[in-house]
Write a protein that holds these residues in place. Structure first.
Motif, mmCIF file in Angstrom:
data_model
loop_
_atom_site.group_PDB
_atom_site.id
_atom_site.type_symbol
_atom_site.label_atom_id
_atom_site.label_comp_id
_atom_site.label_asym_id
_atom_site.label_seq_id
_atom_site.Cartn_x
_atom_site.Cartn_y
_atom_site.Cartn_z
ATOM 1 N N ARG A 5 10.194 4.326 -14.469
ATOM 2 C CA ARG A 5 11.233 4.658 -15.451
ATOM 3 C C ARG A 5 12.571 3.997 -15.117
ATOM 4 N NH1 ARG A 5 15.137 8.379 -15.822
ATOM 5 N NH2 ARG A 5 14.474 9.482 -13.954
ATOM 6 N N THR A 6 12.932 4.027 -13.819
ATOM 7 C CA THR A 6 14.267 3.543 -13.448
ATOM 8 C C THR A 6 14.313 2.050 -13.160
ATOM 9 O OG1 THR A 6 13.866 4.137 -11.129
ATOM 10 C CG2 THR A 6 14.939 5.783 -12.531
ATOM 11 N N ASP A 7 13.227 1.501 -12.626
ATOM 12 C CA ASP A 7 13.245 0.094 -12.220
ATOM 13 C C ASP A 7 12.497 -0.812 -13.201
ATOM 14 O OD1 ASP A 7 14.592 1.074 -10.017
ATOM 15 O OD2 ASP A 7 12.813 1.086 -8.735
ATOM 16 N N THR A 8 11.213 -0.501 -13.438
ATOM 17 C CA THR A 8 10.413 -1.357 -14.316
ATOM 18 C C THR A 8 10.998 -1.397 -15.721
ATOM 19 O OG1 THR A 8 8.446 -0.775 -13.028
ATOM 20 C CG2 THR A 8 8.097 -1.800 -15.185
ATOM 21 N N MET A 9 11.319 -0.220 -16.262
ATOM 22 C CA MET A 9 11.897 -0.191 -17.602
ATOM 23 C C MET A 9 13.318 -0.737 -17.640
ATOM 24 S SD MET A 9 9.754 0.804 -19.994
ATOM 25 C CE MET A 9 8.751 -0.470 -19.184
ATOM 26 N N ALA A 10 14.000 -0.731 -16.488
ATOM 27 C CA ALA A 10 15.335 -1.340 -16.442
ATOM 28 C C ALA A 10 15.233 -2.851 -16.631
ATOM 29 C CB ALA A 10 16.002 -1.011 -15.112
ATOM 30 N N VAL A 11 14.177 -3.445 -16.075
ATOM 31 C CA VAL A 11 13.949 -4.884 -16.285
ATOM 32 C C VAL A 11 13.697 -5.162 -17.766
ATOM 33 C CG1 VAL A 11 12.443 -6.828 -15.730
ATOM 34 C CG2 VAL A 11 13.066 -5.181 -13.941
ATOM 35 N N TRP A 12 12.888 -4.309 -18.398
ATOM 36 C CA TRP A 12 12.623 -4.474 -19.833
ATOM 37 C C TRP A 12 13.911 -4.337 -20.644
ATOM 38 C CZ3 TRP A 12 8.006 -5.485 -22.483
ATOM 39 C CH2 TRP A 12 8.087 -5.353 -23.881
ATOM 40 N N ARG A 13 14.716 -3.329 -20.318
ATOM 41 C CA ARG A 13 15.979 -3.124 -21.043
ATOM 42 C C ARG A 13 16.919 -4.315 -20.864
ATOM 43 N NH1 ARG A 13 17.594 2.230 -22.553
ATOM 44 N NH2 ARG A 13 16.204 3.889 -21.822
ATOM 45 N N ASP A 14 16.903 -4.889 -19.681
ATOM 46 C CA ASP A 14 17.782 -6.026 -19.413
ATOM 47 C C ASP A 14 17.466 -7.202 -20.325
ATOM 48 O OD1 ASP A 14 19.793 -7.435 -17.778
ATOM 49 O OD2 ASP A 14 18.072 -8.603 -17.059
ATOM 50 N N VAL A 15 16.182 -7.349 -20.663
ATOM 51 C CA VAL A 15 15.772 -8.469 -21.520
ATOM 52 C C VAL A 15 15.876 -8.113 -22.995
ATOM 53 C CG1 VAL A 15 13.834 -9.967 -22.166
ATOM 54 C CG2 VAL A 15 14.256 -9.431 -19.752
ATOM 55 N N TYR A 16 15.415 -6.902 -23.368
ATOM 56 C CA TYR A 16 15.326 -6.539 -24.785
ATOM 57 C C TYR A 16 16.366 -5.513 -25.228
ATOM 58 C CZ TYR A 16 10.840 -8.938 -24.410
ATOM 59 O OH TYR A 16 9.863 -9.879 -24.197
ATOM 60 N N HIS A 17 17.155 -5.006 -24.297
ATOM 61 C CA HIS A 17 18.269 -4.087 -24.583
ATOM 62 C C HIS A 17 17.832 -2.739 -25.148
ATOM 63 C CE1 HIS A 17 20.546 -7.696 -23.807
ATOM 64 N NE2 HIS A 17 20.013 -8.298 -24.862
ATOM 65 N N GLN A 18 16.580 -2.414 -25.032
ATOM 66 C CA GLN A 18 16.064 -1.112 -25.451
ATOM 67 C C GLN A 18 14.667 -0.930 -24.876
ATOM 68 O OE1 GLN A 18 15.763 -1.080 -29.710
ATOM 69 N NE2 GLN A 18 14.364 -2.821 -29.793
ATOM 70 N N LEU A 19 14.144 0.306 -24.941
ATOM 71 C CA LEU A 19 12.784 0.547 -24.493
ATOM 72 C C LEU A 19 11.792 -0.080 -25.472
ATOM 73 C CD1 LEU A 19 13.080 4.290 -23.400
ATOM 74 C CD2 LEU A 19 12.737 2.320 -21.898
ATOM 75 N N PRO A 20 10.529 -0.233 -25.073
ATOM 76 C CA PRO A 20 9.531 -0.748 -26.024
ATOM 77 C C PRO A 20 9.492 0.095 -27.289
ATOM 78 C CG PRO A 20 8.628 -0.708 -23.805
ATOM 79 C CD PRO A 20 9.953 -0.014 -23.731
ATOM 80 N N PRO A 21 9.159 -0.482 -28.425
ATOM 81 C CA PRO A 21 9.161 0.251 -29.704
ATOM 82 C C PRO A 21 8.375 1.551 -29.645
ATOM 83 C CG PRO A 21 8.802 -2.089 -30.083
ATOM 84 C CD PRO A 21 8.764 -1.892 -28.597
ATOM 85 N N GLY A 22 9.020 2.647 -30.055
ATOM 86 C CA GLY A 22 8.367 3.946 -30.108
ATOM 87 C C GLY A 22 8.395 4.736 -28.821
ATOM 88 N N VAL A 23 8.872 4.149 -27.727
ATOM 89 C CA VAL A 23 8.870 4.814 -26.425
ATOM 90 C C VAL A 23 10.192 5.549 -26.216
ATOM 91 C CG1 VAL A 23 8.695 4.498 -23.929
ATOM 92 C CG2 VAL A 23 7.288 3.118 -25.472
ATOM 93 N N LEU A 24 10.100 6.816 -25.781
ATOM 94 C CA LEU A 24 11.266 7.670 -25.610
ATOM 95 C C LEU A 24 11.685 7.754 -24.147
ATOM 96 C CD1 LEU A 24 10.025 10.684 -27.779
ATOM 97 C CD2 LEU A 24 11.551 8.844 -28.522
ATOM 98 N N ASP A 25 12.977 7.847 -23.924
ATOM 99 C CA ASP A 25 13.507 8.088 -22.594
ATOM 100 C C ASP A 25 13.209 9.540 -22.214
ATOM 101 O OD1 ASP A 25 14.896 8.133 -20.230
ATOM 102 O OD2 ASP A 25 16.878 8.201 -21.160
ATOM 103 N N ASP A 26 12.628 9.766 -21.046
ATOM 104 C CA ASP A 26 12.295 11.126 -20.630
ATOM 105 C C ASP A 26 13.066 11.545 -19.377
ATOM 106 O OD1 ASP A 26 11.064 9.540 -18.787
ATOM 107 O OD2 ASP A 26 9.023 10.180 -19.239
ATOM 108 N N SER A 27 14.305 11.080 -19.286
ATOM 109 C CA SER A 27 15.102 11.373 -18.095
ATOM 110 C C SER A 27 15.608 12.810 -18.066
ATOM 111 C CB SER A 27 16.291 10.410 -18.001
ATOM 112 O OG SER A 27 17.080 10.473 -19.177
ATOM 113 N N ARG A 28 15.643 13.498 -19.220
ATOM 114 C CA ARG A 28 16.115 14.883 -19.256
ATOM 115 C C ARG A 28 15.178 15.746 -20.085
ATOM 116 N NH1 ARG A 28 22.394 14.947 -20.857
ATOM 117 N NH2 ARG A 28 21.672 13.389 -22.351
ATOM 118 N N TYR A 29 14.972 16.973 -19.614
ATOM 119 C CA TYR A 29 14.126 17.908 -20.354
ATOM 120 C C TYR A 29 14.860 18.348 -21.613
ATOM 121 C CZ TYR A 29 10.064 20.972 -20.562
ATOM 122 O OH TYR A 29 8.868 21.541 -20.907
ATOM 123 N N PRO A 30 14.176 18.445 -22.764
ATOM 124 C CA PRO A 30 14.852 18.809 -24.021
ATOM 125 C C PRO A 30 15.267 20.284 -24.042
ATOM 126 C CG PRO A 30 12.494 18.707 -24.368
ATOM 127 C CD PRO A 30 12.731 18.209 -22.968
#
Length: 329
Positions: A139-164
């Motif tokens: 979540r913190t490293d691999t997806m950070a690389v993705w965000r760095d290139v595409y500026h957002q998570l993959p389509p349809g994928v939600l950030d789960d850093s906090r419980y709703p």
């Protein structure tokens, strides 16, 4: 690999620093250097499958498991190193024999033994089931690389850093408890109110418990029952029977639980000796490994069933006459 931007096939030398030498655009993952052997097209393809092309939500935790399945099946010992050691050992030993140098022969034999040990460890499946990348790091490293290139998570994928934050529930409505934050975010986005634990649990209706199929998850149900006496507590999974020995259910291996934990599980009488042995070795199956569509169907079905039972009890179904003020037959 295929460039995710121009769809050209690229040799490794044609994609230095994760940049296509043909179109000049950067991409997030190179399968030759990524520990999960990821490429951008595979990430998008798996995300589309999990979300059913955008019809369902999906979290980074669920994406982590789906992208880790291949490597979870594989032993943690890489045969590439074994072959290198075997070749190096054979070369050193051969040179030592040809030159009559005993020390070189000894070193060659030692390296050969180490290489053979790597091969044996691979064949024995050493470290199979151990994630190459942990959920937090994904979540913190691999997806950070993705965000760095595409500026957002993959389509349809939600950030789960906090419980709703759960909504308001009526006094007798069933409530869902799930300690997994990724699944909490997923269910909340799908319109299901969910709580992380029993603290501040509203109402007095039935409690539906979701958990991993591992020792901690199985014992979590007992802790919920102890914490909410007088309320119906329903275990809605993941059941060990649904994943133990099932080929498609690729398990994850963690630390071995203590003996007292296995003894507590055995006391329940619901697990077979083989299942207890499996759990005792640290094996388990995470909730995030359940396909989102299947998990949502199970949860919604359990909520609807609990609602139906509550409604039936209110009008006298499933109750004896004296419980409604009448006389027993």
């Amino acid at each position: 690999m295929i460039c995710p931007h121009c769809a050209q096939s690229l040799l490794q030398k044609e994609r230095p620093d994760r940049r296509c030498s043909i179109c000049g655009r950067r991409f997030a993952f190179d399968p030759k250097t990524n520990p999960l052997r990821l490429n951008d097209l595979r990430v998008r393809r798996i995300a589309d499958r999990l979300t059913q092309n955008g019809q369902l939500p999906c979290t980074t935790g669920q994406l982590w498991y789906a992208l880790s399945r291949r490597t979870l099946r594989q032993p943690g010992v890489d045969l590439d190193w074994a072959f290198i050691l075997l070749l190096a050992g054979a070369a050193a030993g051969g040179i030592g024999l040809a030159a009559g140098v005993g020390f070189a022969q000894f070193i060659g034999l030692l390296v050969l033994l180490v290489g053979a040990g790597f091969v044996a460890a691979h064949l024995m499946g050493v470290r199979r089931g151990r994630p190459k990348v942990g959920r937090q790091a994904f979540r913190t490293d691999t997806m950070a690389v993705w965000r760095d290139v595409y500026h957002q998570l993959p389509p349809g994928v939600l950030d789960d850093s906090r419980y709703p934050q759960p909504g308001e529930a009526s006094a007798d409505a069933p409530v869902v408890i799930c300690p997994d934050r990724s699944i909490g975010v997923f269910l909340h986005k799908a319109g299901v109110d969910v709580f992380a634990d029993w603290s501040g649990l509203p109402g007095r209706g039935p409690v539906l418990v979701l958990h991993d199929a591992d020792p901690d998850g199985l014992l979590f149900v007992d802790r919920v029952r102890a914490a909410v006496p007088g309320r119906a507590v329903v275990d809605i999974g993941v059941p060990v029977d649904a994943v133990f020995g099932v080929t498609k259910a690729v398990p994850v291996r963690g630390d071995r639980p203590g003996r007292h934990v296995i003894e507590s599980l055995a006391a329940g009488g619901e697990l077979t000796p083989e299942q207890l042995k499996w759990l005792g070795k640290g094996w388990g199956f995470p909730l995030v490994g359940v396909p989102p569509a299947k998990l949502l169907a199970v949860v919604r079905g359990a909520v609807e069933d609990a609602e139906a039972r509550r409604g039936a009890a209110a009008v006298g179904f499933l109750t004896w006459p004296e419980e409604r003020g009448g006389r027993s037959a």
